[in-house]
Design a protein around this motif. Sequence first.
Motif, PDB file in Angstrom:
ATOM      1  N   HIS A 135     -24.268 -10.616  17.319  1.00 36.26           N
ATOM      2  CA  HIS A 135     -23.995 -11.799  18.129  1.00 36.26           C
ATOM      3  C   HIS A 135     -25.167 -12.766  18.008  1.00 36.26           C
ATOM      4  CE1 HIS A 135     -21.654 -13.278  21.904  1.00 36.26           C
ATOM      5  NE2 HIS A 135     -22.002 -14.269  21.117  1.00 36.26           N
ATOM      6  N   ARG A 136     -24.884 -13.905  17.390  1.00 32.76           N
ATOM      7  CA  ARG A 136     -25.948 -14.895  17.227  1.00 32.76           C
ATOM      8  C   ARG A 136     -25.483 -16.219  17.820  1.00 32.76           C
ATOM      9  NH1 ARG A 136     -26.627 -14.593  11.052  1.00 32.76           N
ATOM     10  NH2 ARG A 136     -28.507 -15.854  11.254  1.00 32.76           N
ATOM     11  N   VAL A 137     -26.393 -16.848  18.570  1.00 31.00           N
ATOM     12  CA  VAL A 137     -26.039 -18.087  19.260  1.00 31.00           C
ATOM     13  C   VAL A 137     -27.165 -19.100  19.075  1.00 31.00           C
ATOM     14  CG1 VAL A 137     -25.349 -19.119  21.456  1.00 31.00           C
ATOM     15  CG2 VAL A 137     -24.849 -16.731  21.026  1.00 31.00           C
ATOM     16  N   ALA A 138     -26.791 -20.364  18.985  1.00 26.68           N
ATOM     17  CA  ALA A 138     -27.798 -21.425  18.937  1.00 26.68           C
ATOM     18  C   ALA A 138     -27.761 -22.178  20.251  1.00 26.68           C
ATOM     19  CB  ALA A 138     -27.533 -22.360  17.763  1.00 26.68           C
ATOM     20  N   CYS A 139     -28.379 -21.591  21.274  1.00 29.74           N
ATOM     21  CA  CYS A 139     -28.386 -22.258  22.570  1.00 29.74           C
ATOM     22  C   CYS A 139     -29.593 -21.768  23.362  1.00 29.74           C
ATOM     23  CB  CYS A 139     -27.093 -21.959  23.324  1.00 29.74           C
ATOM     24  SG  CYS A 139     -27.028 -22.786  24.916  1.00 29.74           S
ATOM     25  N   TYR A 140     -30.284 -22.694  24.040  1.00 25.10           N
ATOM     26  CA  TYR A 140     -31.476 -22.309  24.808  1.00 25.10           C
ATOM     27  C   TYR A 140     -31.137 -21.472  26.022  1.00 25.10           C
ATOM     28  CZ  TYR A 140     -34.074 -25.502  21.876  1.00 25.10           C
ATOM     29  OH  TYR A 140     -34.653 -26.127  20.808  1.00 25.10           O
ATOM     30  N   LEU A 141     -29.894 -21.461  26.414  1.00 19.35           N
ATOM     31  CA  LEU A 141     -29.523 -20.673  27.589  1.00 19.35           C
ATOM     32  C   LEU A 141     -29.521 -19.180  27.285  1.00 19.35           C
ATOM     33  CD1 LEU A 141     -26.521 -22.857  28.740  1.00 19.35           C
ATOM     34  CD2 LEU A 141     -28.652 -22.551  29.990  1.00 19.35           C
TER      35      LEU A 141
ATOM     36  N   MET B  42     -23.326 -27.583  12.146  1.00 21.84           N
ATOM     37  CA  MET B  42     -24.145 -26.385  12.341  1.00 21.84           C
ATOM     38  C   MET B  42     -23.311 -25.242  12.888  1.00 21.84           C
ATOM     39  SD  MET B  42     -27.410 -28.181  14.011  1.00 21.84           S
ATOM     40  CE  MET B  42     -28.763 -27.114  13.605  1.00 21.84           C
ATOM     41  N   LEU B  43     -23.747 -24.033  12.560  1.00 21.53           N
ATOM     42  CA  LEU B  43     -23.125 -22.854  13.134  1.00 21.53           C
ATOM     43  C   LEU B  43     -23.743 -22.682  14.518  1.00 21.53           C
ATOM     44  CD1 LEU B  43     -21.107 -20.946  11.851  1.00 21.53           C
ATOM     45  CD2 LEU B  43     -23.004 -19.519  11.106  1.00 21.53           C
ATOM     46  N   VAL B  44     -22.907 -22.692  15.563  1.00 19.38           N
ATOM     47  CA  VAL B  44     -23.492 -22.563  16.903  1.00 19.38           C
ATOM     48  C   VAL B  44     -23.337 -21.161  17.463  1.00 19.38           C
ATOM     49  CG1 VAL B  44     -23.337 -25.017  17.498  1.00 19.38           C
ATOM     50  CG2 VAL B  44     -21.427 -23.498  18.018  1.00 19.38           C
ATOM     51  N   GLU B  45     -22.367 -20.431  16.935  1.00 20.18           N
ATOM     52  CA  GLU B  45     -22.209 -19.055  17.402  1.00 20.18           C
ATOM     53  C   GLU B  45     -21.570 -18.252  16.290  1.00 20.18           C
ATOM     54  OE1 GLU B  45     -20.684 -18.767  21.321  1.00 20.18           O
ATOM     55  OE2 GLU B  45     -20.821 -16.582  21.371  1.00 20.18           O
ATOM     56  N   LEU B  46     -22.064 -17.032  16.077  1.00 20.40           N
ATOM     57  CA  LEU B  46     -21.512 -16.192  15.020  1.00 20.40           C
ATOM     58  C   LEU B  46     -21.443 -14.769  15.556  1.00 20.40           C
ATOM     59  CD1 LEU B  46     -20.714 -15.796  12.001  1.00 20.40           C
ATOM     60  CD2 LEU B  46     -23.123 -15.360  11.557  1.00 20.40           C
ATOM     61  N   THR B  47     -20.226 -14.277  15.699  1.00 19.58           N
ATOM     62  CA  THR B  47     -20.114 -12.944  16.280  1.00 19.58           C
ATOM     63  C   THR B  47     -18.759 -12.324  15.946  1.00 19.58           C
ATOM     64  OG1 THR B  47     -20.292 -11.696  18.349  1.00 19.58           O
ATOM     65  CG2 THR B  47     -19.265 -13.858  18.475  1.00 19.58           C
ATOM     66  N   THR B  48     -18.484 -11.167  16.518  1.00 20.18           N
ATOM     67  CA  THR B  48     -17.195 -10.512  16.270  1.00 20.18           C
ATOM     68  C   THR B  48     -16.097 -11.252  17.038  1.00 20.18           C
ATOM     69  OG1 THR B  48     -17.508  -9.072  18.150  1.00 20.18           O
ATOM     70  CG2 THR B  48     -18.231  -8.235  16.011  1.00 20.18           C
TER      71      THR B  48
ATOM     72  N   ASN C 198     -12.174 -10.566  11.501  1.00 23.39           N
ATOM     73  CA  ASN C 198     -12.951  -9.634  12.325  1.00 23.39           C
ATOM     74  C   ASN C 198     -14.273 -10.237  12.790  1.00 23.39           C
ATOM     75  OD1 ASN C 198     -14.159  -9.383   9.834  1.00 23.39           O
ATOM     76  ND2 ASN C 198     -13.172  -7.409   9.407  1.00 23.39           N
ATOM     77  N   ARG C 199     -14.699 -11.306  12.124  1.00 22.98           N
ATOM     78  CA  ARG C 199     -15.867 -12.039  12.641  1.00 22.98           C
ATOM     79  C   ARG C 199     -15.552 -13.526  12.626  1.00 22.98           C
ATOM     80  NH1 ARG C 199     -20.154 -11.274   9.083  1.00 22.98           N
ATOM     81  NH2 ARG C 199     -21.778 -11.984  10.490  1.00 22.98           N
ATOM     82  N   ILE C 200     -16.180 -14.228  13.560  1.00 24.28           N
ATOM     83  CA  ILE C 200     -15.895 -15.654  13.672  1.00 24.28           C
ATOM     84  C   ILE C 200     -17.194 -16.442  13.805  1.00 24.28           C
ATOM     85  CG2 ILE C 200     -14.852 -17.434  15.179  1.00 24.28           C
ATOM     86  CD1 ILE C 200     -12.630 -15.496  15.768  1.00 24.28           C
ATOM     87  N   GLY C 201     -17.264 -17.514  13.049  1.00 22.88           N
ATOM     88  CA  GLY C 201     -18.390 -18.427  13.207  1.00 22.88           C
ATOM     89  C   GLY C 201     -17.851 -19.723  13.784  1.00 22.88           C
ATOM     90  N   ILE C 202     -18.475 -20.209  14.834  1.00 21.05           N
ATOM     91  CA  ILE C 202     -18.021 -21.475  15.410  1.00 21.05           C
ATOM     92  C   ILE C 202     -18.985 -22.562  14.961  1.00 21.05           C
ATOM     93  CG2 ILE C 202     -17.725 -22.797  17.558  1.00 21.05           C
ATOM     94  CD1 ILE C 202     -17.057 -19.222  17.823  1.00 21.05           C
TER      95      ILE C 202
END
Lengths: 287, 322
Positions: B310-316, B230-236, B221-225
């Motif tokens: 929704h968490r993201v590691a990106c400057y965009l 490093m974790l770059v995105e963590l969301t549903t 139900n949740r996925i971390g990429i």
Amino acid sequence: MKFIVGEDIVLMSSEEKAEVLEKHGLNKPVFEQYLNYIGSILKGDLGYSYRSQKPVTDIVSERLPWTLLLSITNIILSTIIGVAMGTWAAWNRGKKIDIVLNNIFVFFRSMPSFWIGMIFIAVFGARLGWFPIFGAQSVWAGYMGFEKIVDIAMHLIMPTITLVILSVSSIYLTMRYSMIDVLGEDYILMAKMKGLSDKKVRYTHAMRNALIPVVTIVMLNMGYMVGGATIIETVFSYPGMGRLLFEAVTNRDYPVIQGCFFMITICVIAANIIADFIYPLLDPRVV
Amino acid sequence: MALLEVRNLTTYYETKIGYNEALQGLSFDLEAGGILGLIGESGCGKSTAGFSMMNMIEYPGKIMDGEVILDGKDLIKMDRNELRKVLWKDIAMIPQSAMNALNPAYKVGKQILEAIKLHFPEMSQEEAVAKVEHLLNLVGIDAKWYHGYPHKLSGGMKQRIIIAMALSCDPKVIISDEATTGLDVLIEAQILALLKKIALDRGLGLIIISHDLNMVTAICNRIGIMYAGMLVELTTTENVLRNPKHPYTRALFSSQIDSKDFDKKVTSVDGVVPKLVNPEDKCRFYDRCNRKFEMCERKCPSLISISDNHRVACYLEGDNHE
């Protein structure tokens, strides 16, 4: 065989020569001699010594117990020491203790056996007088019961230590290598993750699997030991098979030499059979 | 309060030329009954993350920083003796090569029993054996295999035995590290369905480490990429599928082959994962990113919230622009 009987026979007159050849059946064709030999072995007869005229079976069976005593004590001690140290070194791989142990055992392995034996005799036997330097027991002392056991044990100590120093290294190195291999297995990681103590992981999970190649080495050693202790037995004048073989070779006593090799062969085969019985106890994959 | 809180977990491997920063600042929460997928390509630190959560990193690896809080206790700060009591009882792991995780010298039942006897010393022999048999049935293996040796079992059976073993001490969290890699699809589906069912029934937290996008999106139900440690995105899962934000997540999903749409253009990501030994302080995806700008080269972006869940590691994205 009849071409290499040696100088004694050369000096004999032709009648004497014919008599000796007749007595030992050496004037018959080689094939027949061989069949006779096999036939006598089946009857437990290994022929007669050229030198002492006694039956080879008697001579060998007189010496075999001493060799077995020496080599079994050696195998037990060097297996215990080799396995314990190998396990310890593998567990502490790369640390100081591992490096120290490795160097010690490689040093042991590279020392010549007769030299260690002679040093022992010179230092602990002759100079310090702690241990007897000759034979397997003090026959003339006429010890009985417990005193006799102590006497035999005292005679056993120096040859055994020398033999242990020689054979412990291969057991140690095999155990260490095999243990390092096993410790990298996934089931060891699994055992650790289950929360088992280091001791439990080391002894129940790792050691049993790591012992399999060691059994091979030990049993091979066991077989060779019976004949291979020749140098040690000679240095310590220990009345075993190795010394008997040495004496027989110097005396050109061929039936005795053959008898010795026959017993050594039996021991090597027996050791291999024992190994085959031990494998399935350690590894259920071997049936 | 979350069941498992992982904070800034950082694991390095010692090499001759410096540290390999295999896992950098991993943080996430896991709720009871939650199934979190961690995906990424080979060498991105997924397995290191799994072992770090168990505090099972061995030399040359070293946990440099971070907390793994389970039941209010930090696993990383525990000494070995304390940790041994928690391992398997509270947090269990199905390792990557479950095939080789059974000791060939012991009967499989004994190996499960060993864990139970260790963590529940008060349990009688009969109770413990009954529990093992129950567990075997639960994973669909006949109880007669209690006395079987591992070499007599098929790969799928071994895998299920390991799952039974992971469940044996009723842990609160199970980490499955590529548990089904190498199994045929039918067995894989069976095992995953089983894991999911058990997680939901018992309110376990399940962490699924994999590189199989289809599988992870199907059961988590949740996925971390993860990318390069490093974790770059963590969301549903829904956000990952419908609204991926990080350029790497997008690239990952566009490189996926779709069985329903054979005409879909499959794109691969150019370039390779950067070296993790003494890496430069820039976005680790910089060299392969098609949307990079000068900011990305200056400093590595951190994982920030752009919306609920929704968490993201990106400057965009979000306020990452400083």
